[in-house]
Write a protein that holds these residues in place. Sequence first.
Motif, PDB file in Angstrom:
ATOM      1  N   ARG A 113     -44.446-117.547-108.228  1.00  0.00           N
ATOM      2  CA  ARG A 113     -43.621-116.354-108.055  1.00  0.00           C
ATOM      3  C   ARG A 113     -42.167-116.736-107.788  1.00  0.00           C
ATOM      4  O   ARG A 113     -41.239-116.114-108.311  1.00  0.00           O
ATOM      5  CB  ARG A 113     -44.159-115.508-106.905  1.00  0.00           C
ATOM      6  CG  ARG A 113     -45.374-114.708-107.285  1.00  0.00           C
ATOM      7  CD  ARG A 113     -45.750-113.723-106.174  1.00  0.00           C
ATOM      8  NE  ARG A 113     -47.104-113.252-106.400  1.00  0.00           N
ATOM      9  CZ  ARG A 113     -48.150-113.535-105.632  1.00  0.00           C
ATOM     10  NH1 ARG A 113     -47.998-114.267-104.544  1.00  0.00           N
ATOM     11  NH2 ARG A 113     -49.345-113.070-105.924  1.00  0.00           N
ATOM     12  N   GLN A 114     -41.956-117.762-106.955  1.00  0.00           N
ATOM     13  CA  GLN A 114     -40.594-118.208-106.679  1.00  0.00           C
ATOM     14  C   GLN A 114     -39.922-118.717-107.944  1.00  0.00           C
ATOM     15  O   GLN A 114     -38.757-118.420-108.198  1.00  0.00           O
ATOM     16  CB  GLN A 114     -40.605-119.303-105.610  1.00  0.00           C
ATOM     17  CG  GLN A 114     -40.933-118.809-104.224  1.00  0.00           C
ATOM     18  CD  GLN A 114     -41.061-119.955-103.234  1.00  0.00           C
ATOM     19  OE1 GLN A 114     -40.956-121.122-103.598  1.00  0.00           O
ATOM     20  NE2 GLN A 114     -41.292-119.612-101.961  1.00  0.00           N
ATOM     21  N   GLN A 148     -35.586-115.186-113.358  1.00  0.00           N
ATOM     22  CA  GLN A 148     -35.140-113.822-113.624  1.00  0.00           C
ATOM     23  C   GLN A 148     -33.879-113.488-112.843  1.00  0.00           C
ATOM     24  O   GLN A 148     -33.400-112.370-112.906  1.00  0.00           O
ATOM     25  CB  GLN A 148     -36.239-112.815-113.257  1.00  0.00           C
ATOM     26  CG  GLN A 148     -37.453-112.902-114.126  1.00  0.00           C
ATOM     27  CD  GLN A 148     -38.556-111.946-113.670  1.00  0.00           C
ATOM     28  OE1 GLN A 148     -38.468-111.343-112.617  1.00  0.00           O
ATOM     29  NE2 GLN A 148     -39.581-111.855-114.479  1.00  0.00           N
ATOM     30  N   GLN A 161     -34.775-109.261-107.397  1.00  0.00           N
ATOM     31  CA  GLN A 161     -35.793-108.331-106.936  1.00  0.00           C
ATOM     32  C   GLN A 161     -37.112-109.058-106.735  1.00  0.00           C
ATOM     33  O   GLN A 161     -37.503-109.851-107.573  1.00  0.00           O
ATOM     34  CB  GLN A 161     -36.025-107.234-107.974  1.00  0.00           C
ATOM     35  CG  GLN A 161     -34.790-106.480-108.374  1.00  0.00           C
ATOM     36  CD  GLN A 161     -35.088-105.567-109.553  1.00  0.00           C
ATOM     37  OE1 GLN A 161     -36.210-105.511-110.019  1.00  0.00           O
ATOM     38  NE2 GLN A 161     -34.079-104.879-110.026  1.00  0.00           N
ATOM     39  N   PRO A 162     -37.818-108.744-105.641  1.00  0.00           N
ATOM     40  CA  PRO A 162     -39.170-109.285-105.509  1.00  0.00           C
ATOM     41  C   PRO A 162     -40.094-108.516-106.439  1.00  0.00           C
ATOM     42  O   PRO A 162     -39.833-107.364-106.782  1.00  0.00           O
ATOM     43  CB  PRO A 162     -39.522-109.048-104.041  1.00  0.00           C
ATOM     44  CG  PRO A 162     -38.644-107.915-103.623  1.00  0.00           C
ATOM     45  CD  PRO A 162     -37.389-108.023-104.453  1.00  0.00           C
ATOM     46  N   PRO A 163     -41.187-109.126-106.879  1.00  0.00           N
ATOM     47  CA  PRO A 163     -42.098-108.427-107.777  1.00  0.00           C
ATOM     48  C   PRO A 163     -42.719-107.230-107.071  1.00  0.00           C
ATOM     49  O   PRO A 163     -43.071-107.286-105.900  1.00  0.00           O
ATOM     50  CB  PRO A 163     -43.154-109.475-108.145  1.00  0.00           C
ATOM     51  CG  PRO A 163     -43.025-110.531-107.111  1.00  0.00           C
ATOM     52  CD  PRO A 163     -41.619-110.472-106.577  1.00  0.00           C
ATOM     53  N   GLY A 220     -33.655-113.759-109.473  1.00  0.00           N
ATOM     54  CA  GLY A 220     -34.046-113.720-108.075  1.00  0.00           C
ATOM     55  C   GLY A 220     -33.562-112.491-107.337  1.00  0.00           C
ATOM     56  O   GLY A 220     -33.585-112.457-106.118  1.00  0.00           O
ATOM     57  N   ASN A 244     -39.036-115.712-110.066  1.00  0.00           N
ATOM     58  CA  ASN A 244     -37.876-115.012-109.522  1.00  0.00           C
ATOM     59  C   ASN A 244     -36.588-115.775-109.802  1.00  0.00           C
ATOM     60  O   ASN A 244     -35.558-115.181-110.084  1.00  0.00           O
ATOM     61  CB  ASN A 244     -38.038-114.783-108.018  1.00  0.00           C
ATOM     62  CG  ASN A 244     -39.049-113.702-107.716  1.00  0.00           C
ATOM     63  OD1 ASN A 244     -39.378-112.887-108.571  1.00  0.00           O
ATOM     64  ND2 ASN A 244     -39.565-113.705-106.499  1.00  0.00           N
TER      65      ASN A 244
END
Length: 136
Positions: free
Chosen positions: A115-116, A122, A126-128, A124, A119
């Motif tokens: 996930r990091q 992308q 917005q959190p998913p 970084g 992010n």
Amino acid sequence: MQNVLIVIHLIIVIALVGVVLLQRSEGGGLGMGSGGGGVGGFMTGRGQANALTRATAILAALFFLTSIVLAVMANRGRVQRSIIDGAPATTAPATPGAPAAPSAPNAGGVLDQLRQMQNQSQGGAQPPTPPVAPQQ
């Protein structure tokens, strides 16, 4: 070439199964011995055992040979990679007194690292967000 070898391999497998089933076993099998027709009149006694044993050995050797050739052909074009090459580099904590491990019980696992990385790729910002359940 690989397709031709696969077809030859399958023919060898079918022949091997047939030869093994024709052999006389202690329980009878399909090669039921000397009685009443079937394979019994084809060959008798020791000659049948020798021929079927020799055919089994030859077919087994061909089976192993085609298996090895197919494995080598399938592996020929592959590039060897190490799983360590793709691992993200670990960094030291920013402050000397900060704990090295995350405080959450499952944080820092493989999914969190992915996930990091996602992010970071992308931007970084917005959190998913979790998926929204459909309304009924």
